[in-house]
Design an enzyme around this catalytic site. Sequence first.
Site, PDB file in Angstrom:
ATOM      1  N   TYR A  75      56.799  43.753  35.825  1.00  0.00           N
ATOM      2  CA  TYR A  75      55.954  42.652  35.329  1.00  0.00           C
ATOM      3  C   TYR A  75      55.848  42.670  33.795  1.00  0.00           C
ATOM      4  CZ  TYR A  75      51.411  40.266  34.584  1.00  0.00           C
ATOM      5  OH  TYR A  75      50.389  39.472  34.141  1.00  0.00           O
ATOM      6  N   TYR A 115      46.993  59.043  38.386  1.00  0.00           N
ATOM      7  CA  TYR A 115      47.751  58.059  37.595  1.00  0.00           C
ATOM      8  C   TYR A 115      47.383  58.167  36.116  1.00  0.00           C
ATOM      9  CZ  TYR A 115      48.741  53.644  35.316  1.00  0.00           C
ATOM     10  OH  TYR A 115      49.135  52.706  34.403  1.00  0.00           O
ATOM     11  N   LEU A 165      43.367  41.672  40.930  1.00  0.00           N
ATOM     12  CA  LEU A 165      42.383  40.638  41.232  1.00  0.00           C
ATOM     13  C   LEU A 165      42.932  39.216  41.075  1.00  0.00           C
ATOM     14  CD1 LEU A 165      39.443  39.958  41.958  1.00  0.00           C
ATOM     15  CD2 LEU A 165      38.964  39.902  39.504  1.00  0.00           C
TER      16      LEU A 165
HETATM   17  N1  UDP Z   1      38.898  43.705  42.600  1.00  0.00           N
HETATM   18  C1  UDP Z   1      38.184  43.116  43.654  1.00  0.00           C
HETATM   19  N2  UDP Z   1      38.891  42.744  44.760  1.00  0.00           N
HETATM   20  C2  UDP Z   1      40.241  42.919  44.873  1.00  0.00           C
HETATM   21  C3  UDP Z   1      40.949  43.495  43.790  1.00  0.00           C
HETATM   22  C4  UDP Z   1      40.239  43.878  42.676  1.00  0.00           C
HETATM   23  O1  UDP Z   1      36.976  42.960  43.601  1.00  0.00           O
HETATM   24  O2  UDP Z   1      40.804  42.554  45.923  1.00  0.00           O
HETATM   25  C5  UDP Z   1      38.151  44.113  41.400  1.00  0.00           C
HETATM   26  C6  UDP Z   1      38.296  45.598  41.070  1.00  0.00           C
HETATM   27  O3  UDP Z   1      37.280  46.330  41.720  1.00  0.00           O
HETATM   28  C7  UDP Z   1      38.152  45.599  39.545  1.00  0.00           C
HETATM   29  C8  UDP Z   1      38.689  44.242  39.119  1.00  0.00           C
HETATM   30  O4  UDP Z   1      38.699  43.440  40.300  1.00  0.00           O
HETATM   31  O5  UDP Z   1      36.789  45.667  39.190  1.00  0.00           O
HETATM   32  C9  UDP Z   1      40.103  44.321  38.568  1.00  0.00           C
HETATM   33  O6  UDP Z   1      40.894  45.061  39.488  1.00  0.00           O
HETATM   34  P1  UDP Z   1      42.466  45.149  39.372  1.00  0.00           P
HETATM   35  O7  UDP Z   1      42.941  45.903  40.583  1.00  0.00           O
HETATM   36  O8  UDP Z   1      43.027  43.783  39.152  1.00  0.00           O
HETATM   37  O9  UDP Z   1      42.722  45.977  38.047  1.00  0.00           O
HETATM   38  P2  UDP Z   1      42.190  47.424  37.590  1.00  0.00           P
HETATM   39  O10 UDP Z   1      40.876  47.151  36.886  1.00  0.00           O
HETATM   40  O11 UDP Z   1      42.055  48.264  38.801  1.00  0.00           O
HETATM   41  O12 UDP Z   1      43.246  47.898  36.654  1.00  0.00           O
END
Ligand code: UDP
Length: 323
Positions: A10, A139, A188
Site C-alpha cells: 500500500y 510489531y 478502520l
Molecule cells: N477500529 C474499530 N473497528 C475496526 C477497526 C478499527 O473501531 O473494525 C478502531 C481501532 O480500535 C483504532 C482505530 O479504529 O482505534 C484505527 O484502527 P486501525 O486498525 O485502522 O489502525 P491502528 O490505529 O491500529 O494503526
Amino acid sequence: MILITGGAGYIGSHCTLDLIRAGYECVVLDNLSYGHEEALQTTNFSKVDLANIDEIRKVFKKYPIKAVIHFAAFAYVGESVENPQKYYYNNVVNTLNLLNMMLENNVKKIVFSSTCATYGNPEYIPINEKHPQNPINPYGTTKLIIEKILQDYDKAYGLKYIALRYFNASGADPKANIGESHSPETHLIPLVLQTALGKRDCIKVFGDDYDTPDGTCVRDYIHVNDLASAHRLALEKLFNGSGSDFFNLGIGKGYSVKEIIEKSEKIIGKLINQQISERREGDPPTLVADNKKAREGLDWNPEFTEIEDIIKTAWNWELNRRY
Ligand code: UDP
C-alpha cells in the site's frame, strides 16, 4: 536508481509512484506475500524474499542502486502477539540481510519505514520525537530494534538513515488506480467504506468507554501521498549529505472512530451500520503526532489536511478497486 523494498504494498506503491512522478528511476523488490502485482508502478521488479540473501545480492548486481527505501515488513499487531517468531524473523532478520547487501555494495543511504507503535502507550499528546519509545507489542518492538540497529550501523559503518514513524496511513492516490487492499483488512477507513458498500454487514466500534471526548479511540490519519512525499524529501535530505535522523509523520489532528464513521456517512450520503463492541487489546485511547520536526526538518508540507478529503480518495478507490 532507488531500491524500494515492499514496493507492491500500500505505502510502497504510492511512494514508488511519487518518486517516478518526480523523475527518479526505481526498482521494486517484493515477495508478493501481501503485496499486489497490480500495484507495481515500475517494470523494474524482482520477486524476491528478503530471507534470500543470494537473491538480494543479484538485485544489487543488476541495478546501480544509490539508496534504499525499506517498506517490506509484516504489520499486523495482533498476529505479532500470537506469532512473534514470524515477526522477528521477517522484520528484523530480513532487514539485517538487506543491510548486509547494502554494506557489501557500499550503498549507505536508507529511508526506513518505522511507526508510532514504537512509542507504546502515550505519556503525553501530541507525541513528539522525544517521547520515550516503549512498544507494547512485538510489531512495534521489531521496528524499534531496527531503528537501534540503524543507529549502531551509522556509528560503525557510516550508514545514513532517516526513520519515519507513521501514524495512521489512509486514502489513495486521486489519479492512479492504486489503494489500500489488505487481506484480511483490519483498518478502520476501508472497513467503514466497505460496510457502506454492503460488502460487510456492520462496522464494529472497538470500545466506546475510552477517556476521549466521545468515548471512542482518537487517531491521526495521514494521506498516503503525504507519507510518500515525506519519503522523497527524506531521501533528498540524505543525498544532500544530511546525517541520520527520525521524524513523526502525522497531520497533527485527531479524529475519533465515531467521527470517521459520521464523516464517511456525510460523504457517501447514507447511514452505515455500526455496532459497539469490546475494546481491541493494545489500543491506546489517543494517538496524535506532533509533526513540527518533519515540517521543518524535511521541509514537508502535507497536501491533505482535511479528513474529508482523505476519506473521499479512499471512497473513490473502494468504488473502483482493481485488487
Ligand atoms: N477500529 C474499530 N473497528 C475496526 C477497526 C478499527 O473501531 O473494525 C478502531 C481501532 O480500535 C483504532 C482505530 O479504529 O482505534 C484505527 O484502527 P486501525 O486498525 O485502522 O489502525 P491502528 O490505529 O491500529 O494503526
